[in-house]
Scaffold this active site. Structure first.
Site, mmCIF file in Angstrom:
data_model
loop_
_atom_site.group_PDB
_atom_site.id
_atom_site.type_symbol
_atom_site.label_atom_id
_atom_site.label_comp_id
_atom_site.label_asym_id
_atom_site.label_seq_id
_atom_site.Cartn_x
_atom_site.Cartn_y
_atom_site.Cartn_z
ATOM 1 N N ASP A 94 60.854 -76.421 -22.792
ATOM 2 C CA ASP A 94 60.728 -77.577 -23.669
ATOM 3 C C ASP A 94 60.368 -77.036 -25.048
ATOM 4 O O ASP A 94 59.622 -76.071 -25.167
ATOM 5 C CB ASP A 94 59.634 -78.507 -23.125
ATOM 6 C CG ASP A 94 59.779 -79.919 -23.667
ATOM 7 O OD1 ASP A 94 60.594 -80.116 -24.592
ATOM 8 O OD2 ASP A 94 59.084 -80.811 -23.184
ATOM 9 N N ASP A 287 61.896 -83.905 -15.503
ATOM 10 C CA ASP A 287 60.653 -83.144 -15.417
ATOM 11 C C ASP A 287 59.505 -84.110 -15.658
ATOM 12 O O ASP A 287 59.675 -85.128 -16.334
ATOM 13 C CB ASP A 287 60.601 -82.030 -16.472
ATOM 14 C CG ASP A 287 60.325 -82.580 -17.861
ATOM 15 O OD1 ASP A 287 59.143 -82.683 -18.238
ATOM 16 O OD2 ASP A 287 61.285 -82.948 -18.573
ATOM 17 N N CYS A 334 50.243 -80.785 5.460
ATOM 18 C CA CYS A 334 50.208 -81.800 6.519
ATOM 19 C C CYS A 334 50.615 -81.212 7.874
ATOM 20 O O CYS A 334 50.112 -81.644 8.916
ATOM 21 C CB CYS A 334 51.145 -82.960 6.169
ATOM 22 S SG CYS A 334 50.637 -83.859 4.691
HETATM 23 ZN ZN LIG Z 1 52.310 -83.279 3.153
#
Ligand SMILES: [Zn+2]
Length: 397
Positions: A94, A287, A334
């Site tokens: 950028d 972005d 997770c």
């Molecule tokens: Zn996750």
């Protein structure tokens, strides 16, 4: 006549969505694609290989921040940004237009885009905006600095895709200011392209930036001007309005008149519903600080549209929660069964692992949304998938 770096493989017949591959000097980017921020030459908290493993092909560095610290000459001494940060895939830089102008006036554009006001309460500020460029005080040490089209391109650090230096017009200015500012952005584009033609690194793609604020005719004129220039791609910047409907309208006006063959980037936008709508409006890359910044502040992305796809795990009610961050999420955090209660504890204890886990989870979530949209364009099922995601379907399932 330049050939486009974008190969479009599939289109959704009911919208402007397209899927394909964007080729750069350091590899290919599957589009549509979200670009994680590596503003200061790192995706905060992650190793390059982890970013790749999460499904990302490209990261975004910021010329403005990196020219102030550690300085583009120093980075050049390390062989350029890729070697410096150990990321050998594509990098987009950028230009710093947004950052430098955000220091000068107004934080309204920041609020619209969900960005923290830059420079507020710090030393950094704009001293003068002139035809040559912008003089400003560094937010690091208060010293006077200058950035203009040529300096910005020069400081682009050997990136694969350089965004040109533009005047980022904020939301709280009138039509006349927006028109004058947009014209200056167009003159600066010419200077960026002239500099790049003489001195730019081989293989570096250059994106022009469409301005024009929230004015239909100015946006269209800017889009046509940028598209007619010798740019490899087109970014949409500036104020996109005061709410989501206006943002979608501004993007709609713009992509309606852009040439089909050139890649399109939407600057600073990345909430889940905005990504879905942006893809439908024909955006190839996005972005945004959102997924990583939220993660560092204890907020996880989950498939809950009523809560803007967010859950704030710092809340007291999660103290004893044995729930996973997100049910069924295959991300590394997770997948091993870490609980909301554990993550909440880490974030409150300011343990770096807490920030890392949520950064990983959030980037994994956004990557699956983008992969879903991309796969649906190929499969001809975008309308169904988009409406399922909007209704709270888990991505990647
Ligand atoms: Zn996750």
């Amino acid at each position: 006549m330049t050939t486009s770096p974008l190969r479009i493989d599939a289109r959704d017949p009911g919208s402007r969505a397209r899927a394909g591959v964007l080729s750069t000097a350091h590899g290919e980017i599957r589009t549509p694609h979200f670009v994680p921020l590596a503003t200061k030459a790192t995706v905060k908290g992650l190793l390059p290989a982890e970013v790749t493993a999460l499904g990302y092909d490209i990261v975004l560095g910021n010329t403005f921040h990196l020219m102030l610290d550690p300085g583009h000459e120093r980075i050049a001494g390390f062989g350029g940004l890729h070697d410096f940060m150990g990321w050998q895939g594509p990098i987009v830089t950028d230009s710093g237009g947004f950052q430098v102008f955000s220091m000068g006036y107004g934080t309204v554009a920041d609020e619209i885009k969900g960005r923290a006001p830059f420079g507020t309460g710090r030393m950094g500020r704009v001293l003068a905006i002139e035809e040559e460029g912008v003089r400003f005080r560094s937010y690091l040490d208060g010293s006077e600095k200058f950035i203009g089209p040529e300096t910005s391109m020069q400081a682009a650090l050997g990136s694969d895709l350089a965004l040109v230096f533009d005047e980022c017009t904020p939301f709280n200015v009138d039509r006349e200011y927006t028109a004058r500012s947009t014209e200056r952005t167009h003159r600066w584009l010419t200077r960026c392209l002239d500099w790049h033609a003489q001195h730019g690194p081989a293989g570096q793609l250059v994106y022009g930036i469409v301005q024009g604020g929230v004015y239909d005719d100015l946006r269209v004129e800017s889009a046509q001007t940028i598209a007619a220039a010798a740019v490899d791609g087109i970014a949409i910047g500036g104020s996109l309005g005061e709410d989501k409907p206006q943002m979608y309208e501004v993007v709609d006006w713009t992509t309606a008149v852009l040439p089909e063959d050139k890649p399109r980037h939407l600057l600073g936008i990345g909430e889940i519903d905005d990504l879905i709508r942006g893809v439908e409006l024909g955006i190839d890359t996005f972005d945004c600080a959102m997924p990583t910044r939220l993660g560092r502040h204890g907020v996880a992305l989950i498939p809950d549209p009523d809560k803007r796809w967010r859950v704030d795990l710092t809340a007291g009610r999660f103290r004893d929660s044995k729930e996973p961050i997100m049910d069924g999420c295959p991300c590394p955090a997770c997948a091993i069964g870490l609980t909301r209660g554990y993550v909440r504890y880490l974030v409150h204890a300011r343990e770096l692992t807490g920030q890392r886990l949520l950064t990983v989870h959030n980037l994994a979530f956004v990557a699956r949304v983008m992969e879903d949209l991309r796969a649906a364009i190929y499969a001809g099922t975008l309308p169904e998938r988009a409406s399922a995601l909007r209704a709270g379907a888990a991505p990647g399932v």
